[in-house]
Write a protein that holds these residues in place. Structure first.
Motif, PDB file in Angstrom:
ATOM      1  N   ILE A 141      22.594 -24.079  36.782  1.00 40.32           N
ATOM      2  CA  ILE A 141      21.653 -24.903  37.542  1.00 40.32           C
ATOM      3  C   ILE A 141      20.420 -24.050  37.799  1.00 40.32           C
ATOM      4  N   GLU A 142      19.308 -24.461  37.232  1.00 36.96           N
ATOM      5  CA  GLU A 142      18.084 -23.677  37.274  1.00 36.96           C
ATOM      6  C   GLU A 142      17.332 -23.867  38.591  1.00 36.96           C
ATOM      7  N   ALA A 187      36.859 -27.947  39.577  1.00 39.71           N
ATOM      8  CA  ALA A 187      38.116 -28.617  39.257  1.00 39.71           C
ATOM      9  C   ALA A 187      38.623 -28.224  37.871  1.00 39.71           C
ATOM     10  N   GLN A 188      37.702 -27.883  36.962  1.00 39.98           N
ATOM     11  CA  GLN A 188      38.058 -27.530  35.597  1.00 39.98           C
ATOM     12  C   GLN A 188      38.072 -26.018  35.363  1.00 39.98           C
ATOM     13  N   ASP A 189      37.957 -25.246  36.459  1.00 31.63           N
ATOM     14  CA  ASP A 189      38.016 -23.786  36.400  1.00 31.63           C
ATOM     15  C   ASP A 189      36.966 -23.215  35.452  1.00 31.63           C
ATOM     16  N   LYS A 190      35.718 -23.643  35.644  1.00 29.76           N
ATOM     17  CA  LYS A 190      34.626 -23.203  34.787  1.00 29.76           C
ATOM     18  C   LYS A 190      33.566 -22.460  35.598  1.00 29.76           C
ATOM     19  N   LEU A 191      32.997 -21.445  34.961  1.00 31.34           N
ATOM     20  CA  LEU A 191      32.008 -20.600  35.617  1.00 31.34           C
ATOM     21  C   LEU A 191      30.713 -21.376  35.859  1.00 31.34           C
ATOM     22  N   VAL A 192      30.091 -21.087  37.008  1.00 27.18           N
ATOM     23  CA  VAL A 192      28.806 -21.693  37.371  1.00 27.18           C
ATOM     24  C   VAL A 192      27.845 -20.570  37.741  1.00 27.18           C
ATOM     25  N   TRP A 193      26.625 -20.657  37.252  1.00 26.50           N
ATOM     26  CA  TRP A 193      25.559 -19.774  37.737  1.00 26.50           C
ATOM     27  C   TRP A 193      24.411 -20.649  38.218  1.00 26.50           C
ATOM     28  N   GLY A 194      24.004 -20.416  39.471  1.00 22.52           N
ATOM     29  CA  GLY A 194      22.872 -21.126  40.030  1.00 22.52           C
ATOM     30  C   GLY A 194      21.805 -20.150  40.443  1.00 22.52           C
ATOM     31  N   THR A 195      20.567 -20.406  40.024  1.00 21.91           N
ATOM     32  CA  THR A 195      19.455 -19.538  40.400  1.00 21.91           C
ATOM     33  C   THR A 195      18.445 -20.334  41.205  1.00 21.91           C
TER      34      THR A 195
END
Length: 384
Positions: A141-142, A187-195
């Motif tokens: 998420i940019e 819920a799907q155990d996935k990495l998130v990066w938010g800046t």
């Protein structure tokens, strides 16, 4: 015949030695709603960081922006359908907040509403975003050049679509799908990066609040500045912070915001046990809202904003503020990077200085986490 056998044998050895296929990381990128592409700096940073791995690690990027779904194919169709659902969800969001005007955690109330109303527009939107995320391994998420997360999601007594400081319906929609994508990724155990904006959406998701760094003033604050002395060994001797309409760093006498002067030691989380003595990463800022106290219980702070509780820095002689700055900037604890479940949030923008000093370690850290999670599904390559 012998030549054919040798060719087939070489092909078999190549498959066995170097992996049958590269590791693909399909990534959803949520940009500002005003943009039809992801930030090229982010594209460059991740593609540069993935070169460290064998077998070849490839990242592909799917843009999610229903306001600008101009690309072709199934993704555009699904995003247009989602935008219709999102617009129809706004009245439901308003109703939920008006029924709970004192709430500072609208996201939790929305999830409770979805459970009770499985055929609502919000519930349909939630399921559609879950399906969209299911085909991807990573969420980015940019930053945003819009108002940002709508204040009704984190402030009490905000119950209207349009607010005096400029929030509108599109900010509600942008906040809804940001929060729902984080729900799906967790819920799907996935990495998130938010800046920047992305880190704010994650902070709200955790139950945190955004707060102003200083009160709004029409026309800004002029030449209000704070000079900070840098630690011994830092390549930059001093940095200057200014308050206009935003809080930002700036070269004295210049209108150009210099992203390269904000140097701070590499946080232990990103260092991952590597020797980072004398190493620095960039922390640029240009904002008026920040991740403030109370810090949510589920948040693990990686680092605090350089001006977090800045009055202590001034009192200890590490900074010098003119009277206007001291009067304008609030003295409060401010988070600038955090871990939250499978999410990493950075209020700053490390992508702008990937090749400067050691800012690349942030992306190496993210790519290594992706590699460790998914590489076991791909045959390991033998180093050349």
């Amino acid at each position: 015949m012998r030549l054919l056998v040798l060719v087939l044998f070489a092909a078999l050895v190549a498959q066995t030695s170097f992996g049958e296929k590269p590791l693909h990381i399909d990534t959803v990128v949520i940009p500002s709603r005003n943009h039809t592409r992801m930030q090229p700096e982010i594209f460059y940073a991740f593609n540069s960081a993935t070169r460290e791995y064998t077998p070849d690690m490839k990242m592909t990027f799917t843009l999610f922006n229903p306001f600008q779904a101009r690309f072709a194919g199934k993704s555009a169709e699904s995003q247009k359908e989602l935008l219709s659902l999102l617009r129809n969800s706004v009245p439901e969001v308003i109703e939920i907040k008006q029924d709970n005007p004192k709430s500072t955690d609208l996201h939790t109330l929305i999830l409770e509403y979805i459970m009770a109303h499985p055929e609502s527009n919000l519930a349909k939107t939630y399921r559609a975003i879950e399906d969209f995320m299911a085909d991807h391994q990573f969420l980015v998420i940019e930053s945003s050049d819009t108002y940002g997360a709508h204040p009704m999601f984190y402030k009490a007594d905000v119950t209207t679509i349009d607010t005096p400081d400029g929030a509108n319906e599109m900010d509600i929609i942008e906040t809804i799908y940001g929060l729902f994508f984080i729900d799906a990724a967790f819920a799907q155990d996935k990495l998130v990066w938010g800046t920047c904006h992305g880190s704010q959406i994650g902070y709200i998701h955790s139950g945190g609040q955004l707060g102003r760094l200083f009160e709004f003033k029409d026309g800004g604050y002029g030449d209000t500045e704070l000079k900070v002395k840098k630690a011994p060994g830092c390549p930059v001797q001093e940095e200057t912070w200014r308050i206009g309409k935003h809080l930002y760093t700036q070269d004295k006498g210049s209108n150009y915001k210099d992203y390269k002067t904000m140097l701070y030691p590499v946080p232990d989380e990103f260092a991952q046990g590597k020797d980072m003595e004398g190493k620095f990463i960039n922390k640029d800022f240009q904002h008026s809202l920040a991740l403030v106290e109370p810090i949510p219980q589920d948040i693990e702070v990686i680092s605090y904003h350089p001006l977090s509780n800045y009055e202590q820095l001034v009192a200890e002689g590490g900074a010098e503020a003119n009277p206007d700055f001291a009067e304008a900037l609030k003295d409060q604890k401010i988070v600038d990077a955090y871990k939250y479940k499978t999410m990493i949030g950075t209020q700053y923008h490390p992508q702008y200085t990937y090749d400067d000093y050691d800012t690349d370690v942030v992306f190496e850290y993210l790519v290594e986490r992706l590699h460790d999670q998914y590489a076991e599904d791909v045959p390991t390559a033998i180093a050349q």
